[in-house]
Design an enzyme around this catalytic site. Structure first.
Site, PDB file in Angstrom:
ATOM      1  N   ARG A 166      -5.353   2.556  -1.526  1.00 12.70           N
ATOM      2  CA  ARG A 166      -6.520   2.915  -0.715  1.00 12.70           C
ATOM      3  C   ARG A 166      -6.200   4.005   0.296  1.00 12.70           C
ATOM      4  O   ARG A 166      -7.103   4.575   0.899  1.00 12.70           O
ATOM      5  CB  ARG A 166      -7.060   1.684  -0.003  1.00 12.70           C
ATOM      6  CG  ARG A 166      -6.106   1.052   0.978  1.00 12.70           C
ATOM      7  CD  ARG A 166      -6.694  -0.234   1.530  1.00 12.70           C
ATOM      8  NE  ARG A 166      -5.714  -0.972   2.304  1.00 12.70           N
ATOM      9  CZ  ARG A 166      -5.811  -2.263   2.564  1.00 12.70           C
ATOM     10  NH1 ARG A 166      -6.815  -2.958   2.098  1.00 12.70           N
ATOM     11  NH2 ARG A 166      -4.883  -2.858   3.292  1.00 12.70           N
ATOM     12  N   LEU A 225      -8.546  -2.433  -3.588  1.00 11.46           N
ATOM     13  CA  LEU A 225      -8.614  -3.448  -4.649  1.00 11.46           C
ATOM     14  C   LEU A 225      -9.395  -4.693  -4.242  1.00 11.46           C
ATOM     15  O   LEU A 225      -9.696  -5.536  -5.088  1.00 11.46           O
ATOM     16  CB  LEU A 225      -7.193  -3.828  -5.086  1.00 11.46           C
ATOM     17  CG  LEU A 225      -6.419  -2.649  -5.683  1.00 11.46           C
ATOM     18  CD1 LEU A 225      -4.930  -2.956  -5.755  1.00 11.46           C
ATOM     19  CD2 LEU A 225      -6.959  -2.309  -7.066  1.00 11.46           C
ATOM     20  N   TYR A 253      -1.380 -15.830   3.033  1.00 12.66           N
ATOM     21  CA  TYR A 253      -0.333 -15.019   2.396  1.00 12.66           C
ATOM     22  C   TYR A 253       0.625 -15.915   1.608  1.00 12.66           C
ATOM     23  O   TYR A 253       0.988 -15.614   0.468  1.00 12.66           O
ATOM     24  CB  TYR A 253       0.399 -14.247   3.491  1.00 12.66           C
ATOM     25  CG  TYR A 253       1.442 -13.264   3.030  1.00 12.66           C
ATOM     26  CD1 TYR A 253       1.089 -12.066   2.428  1.00 12.66           C
ATOM     27  CD2 TYR A 253       2.799 -13.511   3.239  1.00 12.66           C
ATOM     28  CE1 TYR A 253       2.052 -11.133   2.029  1.00 12.66           C
ATOM     29  CE2 TYR A 253       3.773 -12.588   2.852  1.00 12.66           C
ATOM     30  CZ  TYR A 253       3.388 -11.406   2.253  1.00 12.66           C
ATOM     31  OH  TYR A 253       4.352 -10.491   1.874  1.00 12.66           O
ATOM     32  N   GLU A 302      13.285  -8.918   3.240  1.00  4.65           N
ATOM     33  CA  GLU A 302      13.196  -8.041   4.419  1.00  4.65           C
ATOM     34  C   GLU A 302      13.439  -6.594   3.968  1.00  4.65           C
ATOM     35  O   GLU A 302      14.574  -6.195   3.727  1.00  4.65           O
ATOM     36  CB  GLU A 302      14.251  -8.437   5.454  1.00  4.65           C
ATOM     37  CG  GLU A 302      14.316  -9.928   5.789  1.00  4.65           C
ATOM     38  CD  GLU A 302      13.098 -10.441   6.545  1.00  4.65           C
ATOM     39  OE1 GLU A 302      12.299  -9.621   7.040  1.00  4.65           O
ATOM     40  OE2 GLU A 302      12.942 -11.671   6.627  1.00  4.65           O
ATOM     41  N   THR A 317       9.566  -0.917   5.412  1.00 12.06           N
ATOM     42  CA  THR A 317       8.438  -0.154   4.858  1.00 12.06           C
ATOM     43  C   THR A 317       7.476   0.142   6.015  1.00 12.06           C
ATOM     44  O   THR A 317       7.630  -0.433   7.107  1.00 12.06           O
ATOM     45  CB  THR A 317       7.680  -0.996   3.807  1.00 12.06           C
ATOM     46  OG1 THR A 317       7.107  -2.137   4.463  1.00 12.06           O
ATOM     47  CG2 THR A 317       8.587  -1.468   2.672  1.00 12.06           C
TER      48      THR A 317
HETATM   49  P1  NAP Z   1       3.091  -1.119   2.724  1.00 10.24           P
HETATM   50  O1  NAP Z   1       4.193  -0.422   3.408  1.00 10.24           O
HETATM   51  O2  NAP Z   1       1.842  -1.444   3.506  1.00 10.24           O
HETATM   52  O3  NAP Z   1       2.636  -0.331   1.413  1.00 10.24           O
HETATM   53  C1  NAP Z   1       1.640  -0.903   0.606  1.00 10.24           C
HETATM   54  C2  NAP Z   1       0.608   0.122   0.189  1.00 10.24           C
HETATM   55  O4  NAP Z   1      -0.427  -0.608  -0.523  1.00 10.24           O
HETATM   56  C3  NAP Z   1      -0.106   0.819   1.355  1.00 10.24           C
HETATM   57  O5  NAP Z   1      -0.400   2.155   1.043  1.00 10.24           O
HETATM   58  C4  NAP Z   1      -1.394  -0.003   1.481  1.00 10.24           C
HETATM   59  O6  NAP Z   1      -2.460   0.698   2.107  1.00 10.24           O
HETATM   60  C5  NAP Z   1      -1.697  -0.303   0.032  1.00 10.24           C
HETATM   61  N1  NAP Z   1      -2.600  -1.419  -0.122  1.00 10.24           N
HETATM   62  C6  NAP Z   1      -2.533  -2.635   0.475  1.00 10.24           C
HETATM   63  N2  NAP Z   1      -3.587  -3.384   0.121  1.00 10.24           N
HETATM   64  C7  NAP Z   1      -4.343  -2.633  -0.721  1.00 10.24           C
HETATM   65  C8  NAP Z   1      -5.567  -2.851  -1.397  1.00 10.24           C
HETATM   66  N3  NAP Z   1      -6.268  -3.978  -1.252  1.00 10.24           N
HETATM   67  N4  NAP Z   1      -6.059  -1.864  -2.187  1.00 10.24           N
HETATM   68  C9  NAP Z   1      -5.371  -0.697  -2.328  1.00 10.24           C
HETATM   69  N5  NAP Z   1      -4.234  -0.418  -1.682  1.00 10.24           N
HETATM   70  C10 NAP Z   1      -3.714  -1.384  -0.882  1.00 10.24           C
HETATM   71  O7  NAP Z   1       3.608  -2.549   2.144  1.00 10.24           O
HETATM   72  P2  NAP Z   1       5.061  -2.995   1.597  1.00 10.24           P
HETATM   73  O8  NAP Z   1       5.844  -3.551   2.717  1.00 10.24           O
HETATM   74  O9  NAP Z   1       5.621  -1.943   0.745  1.00 10.24           O
HETATM   75  O10 NAP Z   1       4.643  -4.250   0.699  1.00 10.24           O
HETATM   76  C11 NAP Z   1       4.401  -4.135  -0.694  1.00 10.24           C
HETATM   77  C12 NAP Z   1       4.408  -5.528  -1.291  1.00 10.24           C
HETATM   78  O11 NAP Z   1       5.673  -6.146  -1.057  1.00 10.24           O
HETATM   79  C13 NAP Z   1       3.354  -6.469  -0.701  1.00 10.24           C
HETATM   80  O12 NAP Z   1       2.799  -7.270  -1.716  1.00 10.24           O
HETATM   81  C14 NAP Z   1       4.160  -7.325   0.255  1.00 10.24           C
HETATM   82  O13 NAP Z   1       3.595  -8.588   0.450  1.00 10.24           O
HETATM   83  C15 NAP Z   1       5.462  -7.424  -0.497  1.00 10.24           C
HETATM   84  N6  NAP Z   1       6.608  -7.771   0.369  1.00 10.24           N
HETATM   85  C16 NAP Z   1       7.096  -6.888   1.280  1.00 10.24           C
HETATM   86  C17 NAP Z   1       8.174  -7.256   2.086  1.00 10.24           C
HETATM   87  C18 NAP Z   1       8.774  -6.313   3.098  1.00 10.24           C
HETATM   88  O14 NAP Z   1       9.744  -6.732   3.768  1.00 10.24           O
HETATM   89  N7  NAP Z   1       8.268  -5.111   3.278  1.00 10.24           N
HETATM   90  C19 NAP Z   1       8.735  -8.531   1.948  1.00 10.24           C
HETATM   91  C20 NAP Z   1       8.215  -9.402   1.008  1.00 10.24           C
HETATM   92  C21 NAP Z   1       7.145  -9.025   0.213  1.00 10.24           C
HETATM   93  P3  NAP Z   1      -2.742   0.403   3.684  1.00 10.24           P
HETATM   94  O15 NAP Z   1      -1.628   1.055   4.445  1.00 10.24           O
HETATM   95  O16 NAP Z   1      -4.090   1.009   3.907  1.00 10.24           O
HETATM   96  O17 NAP Z   1      -2.734  -1.109   3.843  1.00 10.24           O
END
Ligand code: NAP
Length: 260
Positions: free
Chosen positions: A39, A65, A155, A187, A190
């Site tokens: 998005r 989404l 979550y 962890e 991002t």
């Molecule tokens: P991030 O830095 O926010 O990157 C995710 C991207 O997905 C962003 O561009 C976000 O846009 C987009 N997005 C989120 N919801 C959306 C939707 N409904 N429709 C379209 N685009 C959407 O997140 P991340 O840390 O990389 O996390 C990615 C995945 O890894 C997630 O499922 C998270 O739960 C999982 N995870 C991450 C960690 C961690 O430590 N980082 C740990 C465990 C699990 P916006 O910026 O507009 O939201």
């Protein structure tokens, strides 16, 4: 090792930033064609421009989404790029802290929409194409599914549901030769994680407190380390691996607390 991902079309939700961005970049580097569904238009367009300039192929679908019809459109547009779909990486999600004590039922349901429902929708719309290519699905979950975190029921339910669906779909799709696996980060630095750290009075102190609990290297996992595991699970090199959860977390979830 040649991952044999060249020319494969892979839909990556949340592929413009963070873990998804690392997956997109890694796929492009392998000569695959990542279709980013995100998005964040600005981040998505900047990434596509950069990949274009480097000679790599990619495509972008700007969509939230959670919106009705968005998942169907995302899959249709992805299919419009090359006419085929070899894999899906369900990754978009946000730890939105809908708690048992303070969240309403409506908040909880919205959290499921934010983190779980679109995994199902994307997989369902992509299924006919994935069956044709005998493709793969990788679902990104979270350590919260295994450990809990406190204050984040929506979550936690979503990420646990993602693990259950990974196994359920692996059973459903084994006869069609479609593999389904999950990657479980803990962890990872991002944009989302950085934003969360910023909610603490002393983000550096909070970060130091977190990394000292990571057994391997006392450090965060990098998005590239998650992406490498995702790519392995997408590739034919993991051709007999299905229904599995890979914890790319420096031992955070499973190793003896005594060592930290
Ligand atoms: P991030 O830095 O926010 O990157 C995710 C991207 O997905 C962003 O561009 C976000 O846009 C987009 N997005 C989120 N919801 C959306 C939707 N409904 N429709 C379209 N685009 C959407 O997140 P991340 O840390 O990389 O996390 C990615 C995945 O890894 C997630 O499922 C998270 O739960 C999982 N995870 C991450 C960690 C961690 O430590 N980082 C740990 C465990 C699990 P916006 O910026 O507009 O939201």
């Amino acid at each position: 090792m040649d991952l044999d991902l060249k020319d494969r079309t892979v839909l990556v939700t949340g592929g413009a930033k963070g873990i998804g961005e690392a997956v997109t970049r890694a796929l492009a580097a392998e000569g695959a064609l990542p279709v980013v569904v995100d998005r964040d238009r600005e981040a998505g367009e900047a990434l596509r421009t950069e990949l274009d300039a480097s000679g790599a192929r990619s495509a972008l679908v700007v969509a939230d989404l959670m919106e009705p019809g968005a998942c169907r459109r995302a899959v249709e547009e992805a299919l419009g790029v090359t006419g085929r779909l070899d894999a899906v990486v369900n990754n978009a999600g946000v730890n939105d802290r809908v708690s048992l004590e303070e969240g309403t039922v409506e908040d909880f349901v919205r959290s499921l929409r934010r983190n779980l429902i679109h995994y199902f929708e994307i997989a369902q719309y992509a299924l006919p194409a994935l069956k044709e290519t005998r493709g793969a699905i990788v679902n990104v979950s979270s350590k919260v599914a295994m450990t809990g975190q406190g204050g984040t029921s929506g979550y936690a339910a979503s990420k646990g549901g993602i693990l259950a669906l990974t196994r359920e779909w692996a059973v459903d799709l084994a006869p069609a030769g479609v593999r389904v696996n999950a990657v479980v980060p803990a962890e990872v630095m991002t944009p989302l994680y950085r934003q969360w750290l910023g909610t603490f009075p002393d983000p550096d102190e909070k970060l130091a407190d977190i990394v000292r609990r990571v057994p391997l290297g006392r450090r965060m996992t990098t998005p590239e380390e998650i992406a490498a595991v995702v790519l392995f699970l997408l590739s034919p090199r993991s051709g007999h691996t299905t229904g599995q959860y890979l914890f790319a977390d420096g031992g955070y979830v499973h190793l003896d607390r005594a060592i930290t």
